[in-house]
Scaffold this motif. Structure first.
Motif, PDB file in Angstrom:
ATOM      1  N   CYS A 129       0.891  -1.477   0.118  1.00 45.17           N
ATOM      2  CA  CYS A 129       0.140   0.372  -0.115  1.00 45.17           C
ATOM      3  C   CYS A 129       0.797   1.404  -0.419  1.00 45.17           C
ATOM      4  O   CYS A 129       0.336   1.791  -0.804  1.00 45.17           O
ATOM      5  N   THR A 181      -2.975  -5.455  -3.881  1.00 44.02           N
ATOM      6  CA  THR A 181      -2.130  -5.631  -2.926  1.00 44.02           C
ATOM      7  C   THR A 181      -1.608  -7.188  -3.051  1.00 44.02           C
ATOM      8  O   THR A 181      -3.098  -7.884  -3.430  1.00 44.02           O
ATOM      9  N   VAL A 235      -6.910  -0.041  -5.811  1.00 50.25           N
ATOM     10  CA  VAL A 235      -5.030   0.127  -6.500  1.00 50.25           C
ATOM     11  C   VAL A 235      -5.286  -1.805  -5.583  1.00 50.25           C
ATOM     12  O   VAL A 235      -6.068  -2.138  -4.710  1.00 50.25           O
ATOM     13  N   CYS A 253      -4.332   6.653  -2.761  1.00 49.00           N
ATOM     14  CA  CYS A 253      -5.275   6.205  -3.618  1.00 49.00           C
ATOM     15  C   CYS A 253      -6.250   7.311  -3.915  1.00 49.00           C
ATOM     16  O   CYS A 253      -7.290   7.669  -2.678  1.00 49.00           O
ATOM     17  N   SER A 269     -11.451   4.985  -6.966  1.00 47.36           N
ATOM     18  CA  SER A 269     -10.119   4.638  -7.589  1.00 47.36           C
ATOM     19  C   SER A 269      -9.834   3.060  -6.693  1.00 47.36           C
ATOM     20  O   SER A 269     -10.442   2.942  -5.022  1.00 47.36           O
ATOM     21  N   PHE A 301       2.048   3.171  -3.620  1.00 47.19           N
ATOM     22  CA  PHE A 301       0.971   3.618  -3.752  1.00 47.19           C
ATOM     23  C   PHE A 301       0.901   5.658  -3.465  1.00 47.19           C
ATOM     24  O   PHE A 301       0.588   6.169  -4.708  1.00 47.19           O
TER      25      PHE A 301
END
Ligand code: AR6
Length: 179
Positions: free
Chosen positions: A55, A69, A67, A61, A65, A58
């Protein structure tokens, strides 16, 4: 409760999402990806430090949106972290941002070859989204996505309380009837 939409199973269950064995589970994160309370805390606790290490790369976020992992020590191979809106009055783009959080998560799942995915009820805890409205947006977004995109096999909502499950069930019944 379970329905099929365009060959994809959409299912509602009561439970703890950290115990799911789907390819991916979704986390209701914050825009700093900093960890927190609620389901975010439960996922990081159960999945171990590898999730936070990924995390951190990145650098955050944006709301709406997502992401992806590792799932670390979880049964799920991946965690998709999405950021739902903080609910104010429903007039500040909250419905669009909530729909975008679900759609971004589903898109990321497809892009990573994920077939089975489990969601919690995003934004309806600390972020205060009224669950009746949120359930409808969540389910509508999933319906629209699976109608437009091939590749997923199952989308599960893992609701933490009987009450939340009842609210989602009512919304799903309505939607399945075309209402
Ligand atoms: N499994 C499934 N659902 C859960 C679990 C669990 N183990 N634990 C809680 N829930 P919340 P939000 C439900 O507050 O509203 C965090 O601090 C919970 O009952 O986790 O999107 C983040 O870091 C509720 O129905 O997420 C953010 O700062 C739902 O998960 C902020 O909270 C979502 O509640 C995000 O707030």
């Amino acid at each position: 409760m379970r329905v099929m939409v365009n060959g994809v199973e959409i299912e509602l269950v009561r439970g703890d999402i950290t115990a799911e064995s789907s390819d991916a589970i979704v986390n209701a994160a914050n825009s700093a990806l900093a960890g927190g309370g609620g389901v975010d805390h439960a996922i990081h606790r159960a999945g171990g430090d590898a999730i936070m290490r990924e995390c951190a790369r990145f650098g955050g976020c944006p709301t709406g949106s997502a992401v992806i992992t590792t799932g670390g020590e979880l049964k799920a191979r991946y965690v998709i972290h999405t950021v739902g809106p903080i609910y104010v009055d429903g007039q500040r783009g909250e419905p669009q941002l909530l729909a975008s959080a679900y759609a971004s998560s589903l898109r990321l799942a497809l892009d990573n070859g994920i077939k089975t995915i489990s969601f919690p009820s995003i934004s309806t805890g600390v972020y205060g989204y009224p669950i009746g409205f949120a359930a409808r947006i969540a389910l509508e977004t999933v319906f629209d996505f699976v109608m437009a995109n091939k590749g997923l096999r199952s989308v599960r909502f893992v609701l933490f309380s009987e009450r939340d499950l009842a609210v989602y069930s009512k919304a799903l019944e309505r939607l399945a009837k075309g209402g």
